[in-house]
Design a protein around this motif. Structure first.
Motif, mmCIF file in Angstrom:
data_model
loop_
_atom_site.group_PDB
_atom_site.id
_atom_site.type_symbol
_atom_site.label_atom_id
_atom_site.label_comp_id
_atom_site.label_asym_id
_atom_site.label_seq_id
_atom_site.Cartn_x
_atom_site.Cartn_y
_atom_site.Cartn_z
ATOM 1 N N CYS A 43 0.732 -1.331 0.082
ATOM 2 C CA CYS A 43 0.131 -0.012 -0.110
ATOM 3 C C CYS A 43 0.677 1.234 -0.042
ATOM 4 O O CYS A 43 0.185 2.448 -0.145
ATOM 5 C CB CYS A 43 -0.967 -0.102 1.168
ATOM 6 S SG CYS A 43 -0.138 0.190 2.708
ATOM 7 N N CYS A 61 2.308 -4.135 8.416
ATOM 8 C CA CYS A 61 1.462 -2.939 7.978
ATOM 9 C C CYS A 61 -0.043 -2.787 8.439
ATOM 10 O O CYS A 61 -0.634 -3.634 7.900
ATOM 11 C CB CYS A 61 1.532 -2.898 6.460
ATOM 12 S SG CYS A 61 0.534 -1.444 6.002
ATOM 13 N N LYS A 63 -2.007 -0.435 7.774
ATOM 14 C CA LYS A 63 -2.762 0.194 6.807
ATOM 15 C C LYS A 63 -3.651 -0.538 6.074
ATOM 16 O O LYS A 63 -4.881 -0.098 5.779
ATOM 17 C CB LYS A 63 -1.932 1.166 6.097
ATOM 18 C CG LYS A 63 -2.434 2.361 5.423
ATOM 19 C CD LYS A 63 -3.007 3.380 6.165
ATOM 20 C CE LYS A 63 -3.671 4.471 5.431
ATOM 21 N NZ LYS A 63 -4.444 5.738 5.960
ATOM 22 N N CYS A 64 -3.157 -1.439 5.422
ATOM 23 C CA CYS A 64 -3.790 -2.404 4.437
ATOM 24 C C CYS A 64 -4.314 -3.619 4.886
ATOM 25 O O CYS A 64 -4.268 -4.635 4.443
ATOM 26 C CB CYS A 64 -3.088 -2.490 3.020
ATOM 27 S SG CYS A 64 -1.229 -3.363 3.392
HETATM 28 ZN ZN LIG Z 1 0.378 -1.930 3.610
#
Ligand SMILES: [Zn+2]
Length: 442
Positions: A43, A61, A63-64
């Motif tokens: 991402c 991560c 975020k994703c």
């Molecule tokens: Zn990510």
């Protein structure tokens, strides 16, 4: 192994493939940017190492994570796309384009032949999907891999059968978060922009519809996904009726070629919003009243057409519903918003003329067409109504071939920059359409 062509996937996503280690290439999932930071290569997000460290001392991560957790103990499995091979592709479209559409279609095809990117700025209701067909056909015959992506699932669901009807013999797949069908390799795809995060150097042509819509606009994760998903020598096509400032700046600086289609296929001007003062609309509705200006406008519109009333919040809309019902007891009306479980049924009922008035949140600002409607934006000066939202909402009116004298009204108690900008943009497109001979006198 076709499942891995142009894809980067985690091992658990491809467990059915035997001897995967030997057969595929491996790519890093995350990469150190500095001593203290690390970047996710799915991402693009850069994290402080100390915030994303696991007990195993690996990094992950957050975020994703909705796509399945990526961490530094894993690798992506990947295989490059095969070299394109020319072929014949059955093309089952026999419609005709208007002069305006044809010009854009020609521009687009030229861009693909030159491996260039292009923005298509076409007014709401212009018929932009048809302008893509010839380019998609040419690209498929070159052996290219083509994706049409949209930030909105609704748009993908509507687009897929239309594309499939034009290329009925071409294997195609629709990808989005809630689908149940398994992934398989195809040269033609329709997907949400989130799904692009799973591709790597896959597409020769990537078309992004509604590029200014939530959640794509201003979303670095999705924009990273786009860059990763396209091949080095490829064409990126942006479709929009309301381009972001970022895109128009690129056009002004000549960094992005742009085709403008300022007129609809039926050769009438876009309805220009009329504005009307609606004193203290918020307070009045909160007290359980219907503002007088609103009652007067509903009266004048409902004689000719059905009416969509856009409201800035769900709670306000629900309060207003009761008040409007009292004033118009004989008129069938309903409320709809994104969390409404009966959302699709209500939209269908409005289409079938079972309701005369539908109150809605901004959920219906795009992607829907109703016959014979007028539109009221109640509290058009509320911050939820950005320029692009107002242009899109106004664009719900007069989309069909038959003219029904639909109107657009902005009710407000303090004109905003967004309202002025929206009206200016609509008028500008009308002027351009007249100049280019794409609009007839009424
Ligand atoms: Zn990510």
């Amino acid at each position: 192994m076709q499942e891995l062509w142009g894809r980067k996937v985690l091992k658990r996503e491809i467990e059915t493939i035997k001897n995967i280690e030997k057969k595929s290439q491996k790519l890093l999932t995350m990469q150190e940017v500095s001593e203290k930071t690390i970047q996710c290569l799915r991402c693009g997000q850069i994290h402080s190492k100390n915030t994303v460290q696991l007990v195993t001392e690996h990094y992950y991560c957050p975020k994703c994570i909705q796509l399945g957790r990526v961490d530094t103990s894993q690798k992506f499995y990947y295989l490059p796309e095969p070299t394109p091979v020319k072929r014949t592709v059955h093309f089952a479209w026999d419609g005709t384009l208007t002069d305006g559409q044809q010009a854009v279609s020609d521009d687009l095809l030229a861009s693909i032949k030159n491996h260039e990117s292009r923005m298509i700025w076409a007014v709401t209701g212009a018929g932009k999907t048809e302008m893509l067909f010839k380019t998609i056909h040419y690209s498929l015959e070159c052996g290219y891999r083509v994706a049409i992506a949209s930030p909105r699932v609704d748009v993908c669901l509507e687009l897929f059968p239309r594309i499939h009807a034009v290329f009925p013999e071409e294997p195609a797949i629709l990808l989005h978060g809630k689908m149940e069908e398994c992934y398989r390799y195809t040269k033609l795809l329709v997907c949400t922009t989130h799904q692009l995060l799973r591709f790597f150097h896959a597409f020769d042509v990537l078309i992004i519809d509604e590029v200014d819509a939530f959640p794509f606009v201003g979303n670095q994760l999705l924009q990273y996904g786009v860059k990763q998903a396209i091949k080095k020598n490829s064409s990126l096509v942006y479709l929009t009726a309301t381009p972001t400032k970022e895109l128009t700046k690129k056009t002004d600086k000549n960094e992005l070629k742009t085709s403008i289609l300022p007129a609809r296929y039926h050769r009438r001007i876009l309805p220009v919003p009329k504005i009307k003062w609606c004193h203290q609309w918020y307070k009045k509705i909160k007290k359980g009243n219907t503002p007088k200006a609103l009652v007067a406008i509903i009266h004048s519109l409902v004689i000719k057409n059905d009416v969509l009333i856009f409201c800035p919040s769900i709670s306000l809309m629900e309060q207003l519903k009761g008040a409007v019902e009292k004033k118009f007891p004989e008129v069938a009306l309903a409320c709809v918003h994104s969390q409404d479980p009966e959302r699709l049924e209500k939209v269908l009922k409005m289409r079938n003329k079972e309701y005369r008035i539908l109150m809605t949140s901004t959920i219906l600002e795009r992607g829907v067409t109703f016959d014979g409607v007028s539109v009221i934006v109640l509290g058009a000066n509320h911050p939820v109504f950005a320029t692009s939202a107002l242009v899109q909402i106004a664009g719900r009116v007069d989309r069909r071939m038959d003219y029904t004298a639909g109107e657009v009204w902005f009710l407000h108690d303090g004109c905003t920059k967004a309202m002025k900008e929206a009206i200016k943009q609509i008028k500008k497109m009308n002027t351009l359409g007249i100049e280019r001979g794409l609009i007839d006198d009424m």
